[in-house]
Design a protein around this motif. Structure first.
Motif, PDB file in Angstrom:
ATOM      1  N   MET A  75      47.430 -36.534 -58.488  1.00  0.00           N
ATOM      2  CA  MET A  75      48.794 -36.820 -58.057  1.00  0.00           C
ATOM      3  C   MET A  75      49.610 -37.400 -59.196  1.00  0.00           C
ATOM      4  SD  MET A  75      47.776 -38.649 -54.477  1.00  0.00           S
ATOM      5  CE  MET A  75      46.576 -39.668 -55.323  1.00  0.00           C
ATOM      6  N   THR A  77      52.258 -39.823 -60.666  1.00  0.00           N
ATOM      7  CA  THR A  77      52.726 -41.123 -60.194  1.00  0.00           C
ATOM      8  C   THR A  77      53.783 -41.666 -61.145  1.00  0.00           C
ATOM      9  OG1 THR A  77      51.112 -42.399 -61.444  1.00  0.00           O
ATOM     10  CG2 THR A  77      50.453 -41.674 -59.229  1.00  0.00           C
ATOM     11  N   PHE A  79      54.201 -45.251 -61.027  1.00  0.00           N
ATOM     12  CA  PHE A  79      53.640 -46.566 -61.352  1.00  0.00           C
ATOM     13  C   PHE A  79      52.620 -46.518 -62.478  1.00  0.00           C
ATOM     14  CE2 PHE A  79      50.562 -45.050 -58.251  1.00  0.00           C
ATOM     15  CZ  PHE A  79      49.353 -45.496 -58.764  1.00  0.00           C
ATOM     16  N   ALA A  80      51.835 -45.451 -62.559  1.00  0.00           N
ATOM     17  CA  ALA A  80      50.777 -45.373 -63.561  1.00  0.00           C
ATOM     18  C   ALA A  80      51.223 -44.632 -64.818  1.00  0.00           C
ATOM     19  CB  ALA A  80      49.537 -44.710 -62.965  1.00  0.00           C
ATOM     20  N   THR A  83      49.260 -38.996 -64.177  1.00  0.00           N
ATOM     21  CA  THR A  83      48.557 -38.550 -62.982  1.00  0.00           C
ATOM     22  C   THR A  83      47.375 -39.466 -62.663  1.00  0.00           C
ATOM     23  OG1 THR A  83      47.281 -37.003 -64.331  1.00  0.00           O
ATOM     24  CG2 THR A  83      49.191 -36.108 -63.159  1.00  0.00           C
ATOM     25  N   VAL A  84      47.149 -39.625 -61.374  1.00  0.00           N
ATOM     26  CA  VAL A  84      46.003 -40.367 -60.856  1.00  0.00           C
ATOM     27  C   VAL A  84      45.135 -39.356 -60.120  1.00  0.00           C
ATOM     28  CG1 VAL A  84      45.293 -42.085 -59.146  1.00  0.00           C
ATOM     29  CG2 VAL A  84      47.230 -42.552 -60.670  1.00  0.00           C
ATOM     30  N   GLU A  86      42.510 -39.046 -57.310  1.00  0.00           N
ATOM     31  CA  GLU A  86      41.954 -39.819 -56.202  1.00  0.00           C
ATOM     32  C   GLU A  86      40.764 -39.086 -55.608  1.00  0.00           C
ATOM     33  OE1 GLU A  86      44.284 -42.463 -53.639  1.00  0.00           O
ATOM     34  OE2 GLU A  86      43.782 -41.044 -52.052  1.00  0.00           O
ATOM     35  N   ASP A 118      44.325 -37.857 -67.068  1.00  0.00           N
ATOM     36  CA  ASP A 118      44.706 -38.700 -65.936  1.00  0.00           C
ATOM     37  C   ASP A 118      44.663 -40.161 -66.368  1.00  0.00           C
ATOM     38  OD1 ASP A 118      44.874 -36.443 -64.192  1.00  0.00           O
ATOM     39  OD2 ASP A 118      42.715 -36.544 -63.851  1.00  0.00           O
TER      40      ASP A 118
END
Length: 153
Positions: A75, A77, A79-80, A83-84, A86, A118
């Protein structure tokens, strides 16, 4: 454990549908998997997401038998700052749990996250906290959910 007993991890293919469904039935505790929906919608969509690099969908084999799988969704993001990945599902045949198959799948997910650039791998879990801590995960949040009224589950 000898190297011959080590599981082989590879991307899932459409021929893995039956084996993954068998593992999914044991994995799912909140939802009851619907075979028709799985075959028509969810399994093909997960394969498509992996083919488009929006996910990682891997199986572990011993010999020619699929004995585990991992599914992680990628995903973007804010905030990060990237990509995160999960890790949403990790399932291993019950008799093989505790013998390295799950760890092998998670390490492959981590390697793929690293190669994809990521920013982190996250895992929503309550049941397997100690397992993931042994694989260098740290607890950072509480996972909440809101079931959508009328959703097919």
């Amino acid at each position: 454990m000898s190297s011959a007993a080590e599981p082989t991890v590879r991307p899932a293919t459409r021929t893995d549908a039956n084996a993954v469904f068998r593992l999914l039935r044991d994995f799912a505790t909140t939802y009851r998997p619907d075979r028709a929906r799985y075959e028509a919608v969810t399994f093909p969509e997960v394969l498509r997401a992996a083919a488009e690099h929006r996910a990682e969908f891997l199986v572990a084999e011993r010999g020619t038998q699929v004995v585990g799988y991992a599914y992680a969704a990628r995903m973007p993001t804010l905030f990060a700052g990237g990509t995160v990945l999960e890790l949403l599902e990790l399932a291993v045949d019950a008799p093989l749990r505790g013998h390295g198959t799950g760890s092998r799948l998670v390490r492959e997910v981590q390697d793929r996250a690293r190669r994809a650039g990521d920013t982190e791998v996250t895992v929503p879990t309550r049941r397997a906290v100690d397992f993931y801590r042994r694989l260098d995960f740290t607890e950072t949040a509480t996972f909440l959910k809101w079931p959508v009224p009328g959703a097919g589950m």
